[in-house]
Design a protein around this motif. Structure first.
Motif, short mmCIF file in Angstrom:
data_model
loop_
_atom_site.label_atom_id
_atom_site.label_comp_id
_atom_site.label_asym_id
_atom_site.label_seq_id
_atom_site.Cartn_x
_atom_site.Cartn_y
_atom_site.Cartn_z
N LEU A 1 -53.48 -6.97 73.92
CA LEU A 1 -53.34 -6.95 72.46
C LEU A 1 -52.51 -8.13 71.95
O LEU A 1 -52.75 -8.64 70.86
CB LEU A 1 -52.70 -5.63 72.01
CG LEU A 1 -53.56 -4.37 72.11
CD1 LEU A 1 -52.78 -3.16 71.62
CD2 LEU A 1 -54.86 -4.51 71.32
N ASP A 2 -51.52 -8.56 72.74
CA ASP A 2 -50.66 -9.67 72.33
C ASP A 2 -51.42 -10.99 72.23
O ASP A 2 -50.97 -11.92 71.57
CB ASP A 2 -49.49 -9.83 73.31
CG ASP A 2 -48.55 -8.64 73.28
OD1 ASP A 2 -48.49 -7.98 72.22
OD2 ASP A 2 -47.91 -8.36 74.30
N LEU A 3 -52.55 -11.07 72.90
CA LEU A 3 -53.33 -12.30 72.93
C LEU A 3 -54.39 -12.34 71.83
O LEU A 3 -55.06 -13.35 71.65
CB LEU A 3 -54.01 -12.46 74.29
CG LEU A 3 -53.08 -12.37 75.52
CD1 LEU A 3 -53.90 -12.42 76.81
CD2 LEU A 3 -52.04 -13.49 75.50
N MET A 4 -54.53 -11.23 71.10
CA MET A 4 -55.58 -11.15 70.09
C MET A 4 -55.07 -11.64 68.74
O MET A 4 -53.97 -11.29 68.32
CB MET A 4 -56.05 -9.69 69.96
CG MET A 4 -56.78 -9.19 71.19
SD MET A 4 -57.02 -7.38 71.18
CE MET A 4 -57.77 -7.12 69.60
N GLU A 5 -55.88 -12.47 68.11
CA GLU A 5 -55.52 -12.99 66.78
C GLU A 5 -55.54 -11.88 65.73
O GLU A 5 -54.76 -11.89 64.78
CB GLU A 5 -56.50 -14.10 66.40
CG GLU A 5 -56.14 -14.84 65.13
CD GLU A 5 -57.13 -15.95 64.84
OE1 GLU A 5 -57.28 -16.29 63.65
OE2 GLU A 5 -57.75 -16.48 65.79
N VAL B 1 -47.68 0.61 72.83
CA VAL B 1 -49.03 0.43 73.37
C VAL B 1 -48.87 -0.14 74.77
O VAL B 1 -47.96 -0.92 75.03
CB VAL B 1 -49.90 -0.51 72.50
CG1 VAL B 1 -50.22 0.15 71.17
CG2 VAL B 1 -49.23 -1.84 72.27
N LYS B 2 -49.72 0.29 75.68
CA LYS B 2 -49.63 -0.15 77.07
C LYS B 2 -50.80 -1.07 77.40
O LYS B 2 -51.58 -0.82 78.31
CB LYS B 2 -49.64 1.08 77.99
CG LYS B 2 -48.52 2.09 77.72
CD LYS B 2 -47.17 1.53 78.07
CE LYS B 2 -46.06 2.57 77.89
NZ LYS B 2 -46.07 3.64 78.87
N LYS C 1 -52.39 2.46 68.02
CA LYS C 1 -52.26 1.03 67.68
C LYS C 1 -51.81 0.86 66.23
O LYS C 1 -50.99 -0.01 65.92
CB LYS C 1 -53.58 0.31 67.93
CG LYS C 1 -53.95 0.22 69.42
CD LYS C 1 -55.02 -0.83 69.67
CE LYS C 1 -56.33 -0.52 69.00
NZ LYS C 1 -57.30 -1.64 69.17
N LEU C 2 -52.34 1.68 65.34
CA LEU C 2 -51.93 1.64 63.94
C LEU C 2 -50.43 1.88 63.80
O LEU C 2 -49.72 1.12 63.12
CB LEU C 2 -52.71 2.71 63.16
CG LEU C 2 -52.23 3.04 61.75
CD1 LEU C 2 -52.41 1.87 60.82
CD2 LEU C 2 -52.93 4.26 61.21
N LEU C 3 -49.91 2.91 64.44
CA LEU C 3 -48.48 3.23 64.36
C LEU C 3 -47.64 2.13 65.00
O LEU C 3 -46.55 1.81 64.53
CB LEU C 3 -48.21 4.57 65.04
CG LEU C 3 -48.90 5.79 64.41
CD1 LEU C 3 -48.68 7.02 65.29
CD2 LEU C 3 -48.41 6.04 62.98
N HIS C 4 -48.16 1.52 66.05
CA HIS C 4 -47.47 0.40 66.72
C HIS C 4 -47.40 -0.82 65.79
O HIS C 4 -46.32 -1.39 65.59
CB HIS C 4 -48.21 0.05 68.01
CG HIS C 4 -47.78 -1.24 68.62
ND1 HIS C 4 -46.61 -1.39 69.33
CD2 HIS C 4 -48.38 -2.46 68.63
CE1 HIS C 4 -46.49 -2.64 69.75
NE2 HIS C 4 -47.55 -3.31 69.34
N HIS C 5 -48.52 -1.19 65.21
CA HIS C 5 -48.55 -2.35 64.31
C HIS C 5 -47.69 -2.10 63.06
O HIS C 5 -47.13 -3.05 62.49
CB HIS C 5 -49.98 -2.68 63.89
CG HIS C 5 -50.85 -3.18 65.00
ND1 HIS C 5 -50.46 -4.18 65.86
CD2 HIS C 5 -52.11 -2.80 65.39
CE1 HIS C 5 -51.43 -4.41 66.73
NE2 HIS C 5 -52.43 -3.60 66.47
#
Length: 258
Positions: A11-15, A6-7, A109-113
């Motif tokens: 996203l890294d800051l989201m709980e 993901v670019k 995002k699903l595949l990334h997570h």
């Protein structure tokens, strides 16, 4: 590394990351357990077609429950439908660039997570053929816009952002080689033109509006053919741009049914 990327540094800051239109989320679902072993994603417009495709894949792969109905993983949403057949995910994307774009953002995002690796994504769907035999399958080498250029233009805030639409050439050749085992469908590699509209945007004369003559239409389609276009649809530039930027090995296949 083969990871789906993901670019988006936000996203890294989201709980929690909520995939609104898929009815999934990082807190409500164990995404690595649910999807971590996915290797292939096939997307297409219609929920019914993607359900039938998942059932077909279950039979082809000899999976348990072949012949039974498949469960819609996104049943809590009425936007998209998602089905699973072993390592294959089958998802509907609706019609047009806005609809497939929303789905792809959340799918990526699903595949990334889920920490998926080496994922191949293929768009399968109907399209309008250009100078080819009815029933043909067009494997896209490059998605082009209505000016026959390999680009996807999107307005971000008030800037026009231009992104490349090159697809995976090795995958295209691999799919073409596979097609030689299936003589019923003439298969070729060509450019796919992506439009923002089914009627005027594709040079059709049967919409509620038509601002051009049949002669003008034929002249435009002739120029498209000379530029390498072999089929026309409404999703491929967005598909190619998003998949390419996020490290997904992507290809688009259009079936000319008319």
């Amino acid at each position: 590394s083969g990871l789906v990327l993901v670019k988006n540094p936000h996203l890294d800051l989201m709980e929690e990351d909520v995939l609104y239109h898929l009815d999934l989320g990082t807190k409500t679902h164990n995404l690595p357990a649910m999807f971590g072993d996915i290797k292939f994603v096939c997307v297409g417009g219609s929920p019914n077609r993607m359900r039938a495709f998942a059932q077909f894949m279950k039979r082809e792969l000899g999976l348990a429950g072949a012949g039974e109905d498949v469960a819609d993983i996104c049943a809590g949403s009425d936007r998209y439908a998602m089905y699973r057949a072993g390592p294959v995910l089958s998802i509907s994307h609706g019609m047009g660039i806005p609809s497939i774009s929303i789905m792809l953002h959340e799918l990526i995002k699903l595949l990334h997570h889920a920490k998926c690796r080496d994922v191949t994504i293929i768009r399968i769907g109907t399209s309008g053929g250009l100078g080819i035999e009815a029933g043909s399958v067009v494997i896209t080498d490059t998605a082009v816009d209505s000016s026959f250029q390999p680009r996807f233009e999107q307005v971000v805030l008030d800037d026009v952002v231009v992104r490349s639409t090159e697809l995976d050439k090795d995958l295209a050749e691999e799919l073409l080689a596979c097609s030689r085992d299936i003589p019923d469908f003439p298969t070729l590699i060509g450019h796919t033109m992506c439009t923002y509209d089914f009627y005027e945007g594709q040079g059709r004369l049967d919409g509620a509006l038509c601002s051009f003559s049949s002669e003008k239409k034929l002249e435009y389609l002739r120029r498209a053919y000379e530029a390498g276009v072999r089929n026309i649809e409404m999703e491929s530039t967005a598909f190619a741009a998003l998949c390419g930027l996020c490290g997904l090995k992507g290809e688009s296949c259009g079936f000319h049914l008319l």
